[in-house]
Design an enzyme around this catalytic site. Sequence first.
Site, PDB file in Angstrom:
ATOM      1  N   GLU A 231      -6.209   4.525   7.842  1.00 34.97           N
ATOM      2  CA  GLU A 231      -6.210   5.969   8.021  1.00 34.97           C
ATOM      3  C   GLU A 231      -7.498   6.861   6.983  1.00 34.97           C
ATOM      4  OE1 GLU A 231      -2.853   5.310   5.738  1.00 34.97           O
ATOM      5  OE2 GLU A 231      -2.142   4.993   7.280  1.00 34.97           O
TER       6      GLU A 231
ATOM      7  N   HIS B 154      -9.148   1.240   5.463  1.00 34.66           N
ATOM      8  CA  HIS B 154      -8.016   1.127   5.803  1.00 34.66           C
ATOM      9  C   HIS B 154      -7.789   2.129   6.740  1.00 34.66           C
ATOM     10  CE1 HIS B 154      -3.860   2.405   6.790  1.00 34.66           C
ATOM     11  NE2 HIS B 154      -3.887   0.922   5.549  1.00 34.66           N
TER      12      HIS B 154
ATOM     13  N   GLY C 109       2.555   2.180  10.588  1.00 39.01           N
ATOM     14  CA  GLY C 109       3.837   3.110  10.803  1.00 39.01           C
ATOM     15  C   GLY C 109       4.168   3.536  12.154  1.00 39.01           C
TER      16      GLY C 109
ATOM     17  N   GLU D 122      -4.756  -5.133  10.844  1.00 41.35           N
ATOM     18  CA  GLU D 122      -3.613  -4.187  10.283  1.00 41.35           C
ATOM     19  C   GLU D 122      -3.864  -3.452  12.588  1.00 41.35           C
ATOM     20  OE1 GLU D 122      -1.833  -2.812   6.185  1.00 41.35           O
ATOM     21  OE2 GLU D 122      -3.547  -1.336   7.023  1.00 41.35           O
TER      22      GLU D 122
ATOM     23  N   GLY E 165       3.136  -1.205   4.287  1.00 41.20           N
ATOM     24  CA  GLY E 165       3.269   0.070   3.994  1.00 41.20           C
ATOM     25  C   GLY E 165       4.802   0.628   3.846  1.00 41.20           C
ATOM     26  N   GLY E 166       5.644   1.532   4.499  1.00 39.00           N
ATOM     27  CA  GLY E 166       6.399   1.850   4.532  1.00 39.00           C
ATOM     28  C   GLY E 166       7.539   1.120   3.614  1.00 39.00           C
TER      29      GLY E 166
ATOM     30  N   SER F 294       3.652  -2.173  10.463  1.00 36.54           N
ATOM     31  CA  SER F 294       5.124  -1.942  10.200  1.00 36.54           C
ATOM     32  C   SER F 294       6.239  -3.552   9.893  1.00 36.54           C
ATOM     33  CB  SER F 294       6.456  -1.455  11.837  1.00 36.54           C
ATOM     34  OG  SER F 294       5.330  -0.187  12.312  1.00 36.54           O
TER      35      SER F 294
ATOM     36  N   ASN G  55       0.619  -1.358   0.046  1.00 37.90           N
ATOM     37  CA  ASN G  55       0.308   0.087  -0.139  1.00 37.90           C
ATOM     38  C   ASN G  55       0.417   1.131   0.032  1.00 37.90           C
ATOM     39  OD1 ASN G  55      -2.033   1.942   0.805  1.00 37.90           O
ATOM     40  ND2 ASN G  55      -2.590   1.262   2.211  1.00 37.90           N
ATOM     41  N   TRP G  56       1.021   1.740  -1.185  1.00 39.58           N
ATOM     42  CA  TRP G  56       1.626   2.914  -1.097  1.00 39.58           C
ATOM     43  C   TRP G  56       0.863   4.851  -0.715  1.00 39.58           C
ATOM     44  CZ3 TRP G  56       4.687   3.083  -6.852  1.00 39.58           C
ATOM     45  CH2 TRP G  56       4.938   1.051  -7.081  1.00 39.58           C
ATOM     46  N   LYS G  57       0.158   4.435  -0.420  1.00 42.93           N
ATOM     47  CA  LYS G  57      -0.089   5.261   0.336  1.00 42.93           C
ATOM     48  C   LYS G  57      -0.022   7.042  -0.534  1.00 42.93           C
ATOM     49  CE  LYS G  57       0.072   3.312   4.804  1.00 42.93           C
ATOM     50  NZ  LYS G  57       0.332   3.094   6.457  1.00 42.93           N
TER      51      LYS G  57
HETATM   52  P1  13P Z   1       3.687   0.771   7.841  1.00 46.69           P
HETATM   53  O1  13P Z   1       4.161  -0.457   7.234  1.00 46.69           O
HETATM   54  O2  13P Z   1       4.138   1.321   7.219  1.00 46.69           O
HETATM   55  O3  13P Z   1       2.958   0.531   9.409  1.00 46.69           O
HETATM   56  O4  13P Z   1       1.846   0.873   6.818  1.00 46.69           O
HETATM   57  C1  13P Z   1       0.979  -1.265   6.855  1.00 46.69           C
HETATM   58  C2  13P Z   1      -0.340  -0.115   6.651  1.00 46.69           C
HETATM   59  O5  13P Z   1      -0.980   0.574   6.539  1.00 46.69           O
HETATM   60  C3  13P Z   1      -0.800  -0.818   4.924  1.00 46.69           C
HETATM   61  O6  13P Z   1      -1.547  -0.761   4.508  1.00 46.69           O
END
Ligand code: 13P
Length: 249
Positions: free
Chosen positions: A96, A94, A172, A166, A233-234, A212, A9-11
Amino acid sequence: MRNKIVAGNWKMNMDTQETDALIGTLKGQSLPADVTVIIAPSFTNLDRANQAVKGSKITVAAQNMHQASHGAFTGEVSVDMLKSVGVDTVILGHSERRSDFGETDNIIGLKVAAAIVNGMTVIFCFGEDLSQRESGSHFSVVKKQLEKGIFDLPNSALSKVIFAYEPVWAIGTGETASPEQAQEMHAFVRKTIAERYDNALADSVSILYGGSVKPNNANEIFAGKDVDGGLIGGAALDAVGFAAIANSF
Ligand code: 13P
């Protein structure tokens, strides 16, 4: 046998040039044949990303969609728009979207239903926040999110759902759920799906962990018998690291 899946997920990261570069590097990595590899770039780069992954095993997902088919919804993107650029997978629910954009369980349920009716695959995200974990209500929170988001779907739809646990406190933050915490929740999710549907169906769905996940901890997290992969994510923004995670089963 259920699918092993690693999804990135590149956000709100990666402009067009960066998207091209990241996909280019990722295509040069060795990715295991038995792992489904998904990337979710921004809306503006979905079309070119989908062109760029052709000839590789990578598939492209969107990060969101609106529940309505079309209309006066300024700034939104419909399921037909995604399908028209060849995207047939979408991340929904998600945390967020829930916390920063006011998406309630009900709205997410409508989005999931709209996606499924239109033949999309849904990566359905859910998970408790820190206060819910600390107060011990994480199982009931997750159960409610599943009930509202998924459990109105018929049995036949479950093959189109990828579950993604999640925990908000691990997203994050650099703090992951321990392998035991992840496995414990994944087993609970599978049991809850079995109670609503049946054992065979619950056994067949993939449940990803997100929060993470990094190249140095993916292996121990994916070792859980109910953990079928990760939503990253990251660490998905680095092609070499993301490929290493895909090789961590
Ligand atoms: P991180 O891997 O950056 O913690 O993000 C997880 C995430 O929200 C994937 O959708």
